[in-house]
Design a protein around this motif. Structure first.
Motif, PDB file in Angstrom:
ATOM      1  N   HIS A  71       0.976  -1.092  -0.014  1.00 13.26           N
ATOM      2  CA  HIS A  71       0.004  -0.097  -0.063  1.00 13.26           C
ATOM      3  C   HIS A  71       1.019   1.097   0.078  1.00 13.26           C
ATOM      4  O   HIS A  71       2.073   1.202  -0.004  1.00 13.26           O
ATOM      5  CB  HIS A  71      -1.018   0.101   1.056  1.00 13.26           C
ATOM      6  CG  HIS A  71      -0.252   0.063   2.595  1.00 13.26           C
ATOM      7  ND1 HIS A  71       0.422  -0.850   2.928  1.00 13.26           N
ATOM      8  CD2 HIS A  71      -0.646   0.898   3.571  1.00 13.26           C
ATOM      9  CE1 HIS A  71       0.654  -0.613   4.304  1.00 13.26           C
ATOM     10  NE2 HIS A  71       0.303   0.436   4.709  1.00 13.26           N
ATOM     11  N   HIS A  73       1.179   3.811   2.204  1.00 11.01           N
ATOM     12  CA  HIS A  73       1.572   4.511   3.239  1.00 11.01           C
ATOM     13  C   HIS A  73       2.935   4.669   3.222  1.00 11.01           C
ATOM     14  O   HIS A  73       3.883   3.863   2.826  1.00 11.01           O
ATOM     15  CB  HIS A  73       1.275   3.982   4.524  1.00 11.01           C
ATOM     16  CG  HIS A  73      -0.296   4.116   5.040  1.00 11.01           C
ATOM     17  ND1 HIS A  73      -1.003   3.351   5.623  1.00 11.01           N
ATOM     18  CD2 HIS A  73      -1.192   5.281   4.469  1.00 11.01           C
ATOM     19  CE1 HIS A  73      -2.248   3.890   5.847  1.00 11.01           C
ATOM     20  NE2 HIS A  73      -2.391   5.143   5.317  1.00 11.01           N
ATOM     21  N   ASP A  75       5.395   4.320   5.324  1.00 10.96           N
ATOM     22  CA  ASP A  75       6.443   3.236   5.938  1.00 10.96           C
ATOM     23  C   ASP A  75       6.686   2.376   4.855  1.00 10.96           C
ATOM     24  O   ASP A  75       7.287   1.264   5.097  1.00 10.96           O
ATOM     25  CB  ASP A  75       6.212   3.064   7.377  1.00 10.96           C
ATOM     26  CG  ASP A  75       4.913   2.736   7.655  1.00 10.96           C
ATOM     27  OD1 ASP A  75       3.736   3.119   6.687  1.00 10.96           O
ATOM     28  OD2 ASP A  75       4.276   1.796   8.384  1.00 10.96           O
ATOM     29  N   HIS A  76       5.825   2.194   3.934  1.00 11.82           N
ATOM     30  CA  HIS A  76       5.996   1.002   2.967  1.00 11.82           C
ATOM     31  C   HIS A  76       6.426   1.426   1.399  1.00 11.82           C
ATOM     32  O   HIS A  76       6.726   0.534   0.614  1.00 11.82           O
ATOM     33  CB  HIS A  76       4.420   0.435   2.904  1.00 11.82           C
ATOM     34  CG  HIS A  76       4.127  -0.083   4.062  1.00 11.82           C
ATOM     35  ND1 HIS A  76       3.968  -1.569   4.491  1.00 11.82           N
ATOM     36  CD2 HIS A  76       3.538   0.287   5.282  1.00 11.82           C
ATOM     37  CE1 HIS A  76       3.531  -1.824   5.534  1.00 11.82           C
ATOM     38  NE2 HIS A  76       3.408  -0.606   6.349  1.00 11.82           N
ATOM     39  N   HIS A 146      -7.891  -0.901   5.948  1.00 17.40           N
ATOM     40  CA  HIS A 146      -6.883   0.004   6.328  1.00 17.40           C
ATOM     41  C   HIS A 146      -7.375   1.162   5.525  1.00 17.40           C
ATOM     42  O   HIS A 146      -7.959   1.420   4.500  1.00 17.40           O
ATOM     43  CB  HIS A 146      -5.625  -0.551   5.563  1.00 17.40           C
ATOM     44  CG  HIS A 146      -4.261  -0.085   6.238  1.00 17.40           C
ATOM     45  ND1 HIS A 146      -4.105  -0.085   7.679  1.00 17.40           N
ATOM     46  CD2 HIS A 146      -3.200   0.594   5.996  1.00 17.40           C
ATOM     47  CE1 HIS A 146      -2.983   0.488   8.021  1.00 17.40           C
ATOM     48  NE2 HIS A 146      -2.439   0.937   7.018  1.00 17.40           N
ATOM     49  N   ASP A 167      -0.474  -4.493   6.664  1.00 14.74           N
ATOM     50  CA  ASP A 167      -1.293  -3.455   7.519  1.00 14.74           C
ATOM     51  C   ASP A 167      -2.738  -3.940   7.369  1.00 14.74           C
ATOM     52  O   ASP A 167      -3.214  -3.935   6.151  1.00 14.74           O
ATOM     53  CB  ASP A 167      -1.064  -1.916   7.360  1.00 14.74           C
ATOM     54  CG  ASP A 167       0.363  -1.737   7.863  1.00 14.74           C
ATOM     55  OD1 ASP A 167       1.299  -2.485   8.282  1.00 14.74           O
ATOM     56  OD2 ASP A 167       0.908  -0.365   7.759  1.00 14.74           O
ATOM     57  N   HIS A 198      -4.759  -0.966  12.653  1.00  8.39           N
ATOM     58  CA  HIS A 198      -3.541  -2.104  12.629  1.00  8.39           C
ATOM     59  C   HIS A 198      -3.457  -3.036  13.753  1.00  8.39           C
ATOM     60  O   HIS A 198      -4.461  -3.089  14.550  1.00  8.39           O
ATOM     61  CB  HIS A 198      -2.239  -1.192  13.204  1.00  8.39           C
ATOM     62  CG  HIS A 198      -1.565  -0.455  12.146  1.00  8.39           C
ATOM     63  ND1 HIS A 198      -1.062  -0.937  10.957  1.00  8.39           N
ATOM     64  CD2 HIS A 198      -1.393   0.887  12.213  1.00  8.39           C
ATOM     65  CE1 HIS A 198      -0.545   0.289  10.654  1.00  8.39           C
ATOM     66  NE2 HIS A 198      -0.565   1.161  11.077  1.00  8.39           N
TER      67      HIS A 198
HETATM   68 ZN    ZN Z   1      -0.109   1.593   6.504  1.00  5.40          ZN
END
Ligand code: ZN
Length: 262
Positions: A71, A73, A75-76, A146, A167, A198
């Motif tokens: 996805h 976000h 942090d990914h 999510h 997530d 989460h």
């Molecule tokens: Zn996420």
């Protein structure tokens, strides 16, 4: 010795930080998963620092066949642009694929359009679809709950099957969609109350009990999880579920041959 030197199946955890506070503090590294499966190398969820963590570990981005984003976000996906540049040797060796959900590619794309021309192509992830890359295939069985469009994956190599639950808020579909010998699960939170977008430790315990993999690896730790000492949580979950549960560490490599023959 048999087969081991020929085509190892390994998963390297470039980082184990999850969600914003752990990632912005870099108490744990972030950077995603580097898969080397039957000779095919794939990068999953290149979060912030992926270029640093991968080069430090002498992983060669130009050997990658694909980059997969579960996805959009940060942090990914933060390092997706630099990793495409690295995969294609600065654009001079056009190759490789990018897989991502439509909402990571459309209105506000996470990848610059000039870098897309360095790739063999971009494929959109969709619920219930399967894809192949080199010697392996993977499926995105179910859309997660999510805030943005998110999928986990089930990878099939020549010898093994393993799942990655990215997530998600908990829902029962997670317990029926991700069967495999190994389960990698993003457990951001220690406590399950109140429910959130989460997974928590009680969610992970339930999912592991239902799916009964041979091994489960917890990763993507948020601050509450880090304070609870993930290795102690993993030990307790092993006792309570009867499944061997490990807590990932930054830089840890897991060899799928440790699962035994199927
Ligand atoms: Zn996420």
């Amino acid at each position: 010795m048999r087969g081991k030197s020929l085509s190892p199946d390994t998963i390297t955890f470039l980082g184990t930080a999850g969600a914003r506070f752990m990632v912005i503090s870099q108490i744990l590294a972030s950077g995603g998963l580097w898969l080397n499966l039957s000779g095919t190398e794939i990068l999953v969820d290149p979060g912030p620092g992926c270029i640093v963590q991968s080069t430090k570990r002498k992983l060669k981005a130009d050997k990658l066949s694909a980059i997969i984003l579960s996805h959009r976000h940060l942090d990914h996906s933060a390092d997706v642009n630099i990793m495409v540049e690295a995969m294609t040797q600065g654009g001079f060796k056009r190759h490789g694929w990018l897989f991502a959900p439509a909402d990571a590619l459309e209105t506000e794309p996470v990848i610059f359009s000039y870098l897309k021309t360095y790739l063999d192509g971009v494929e959109v992830l969709q619920e219930g679809k399967s894809y192949s890359v080199g010697n392996i295939s993977f499926a995105t069985p179910i859309r997660h709950i999510h805030p943005v469009e998110t999928y986990g994956m089930i990878f099939k190599t020549t010898n093994h099957t393993f799942s990655y639950i990215s997530d998600s808020r908990y829902f029962d579909g997670l317990c029926t969609s991700y069967r495999g010998e190994l389960l990698i699960i993003n457990v951001v939170r220690h406590e399950g109350d109140p429910p959130f977008d989460h997974l928590s430790v009680p969610d992970a315990e339930h999912i592991i009990t239902e799916l009964k993999p041979k091994v489960a690896i917890l990763t993507h730790f948020g601050m509450t999880m880090w304070r609870a000492k993930p290795w102690e949580v993993a030990q307790r979950l092993s006792q309570e579920t009867g499944v061997r549960v490990l807590a990932a560490r930054d830089g840890m490599s897991f060899d799928l041959s440790d699962l035994g023959d199927t």
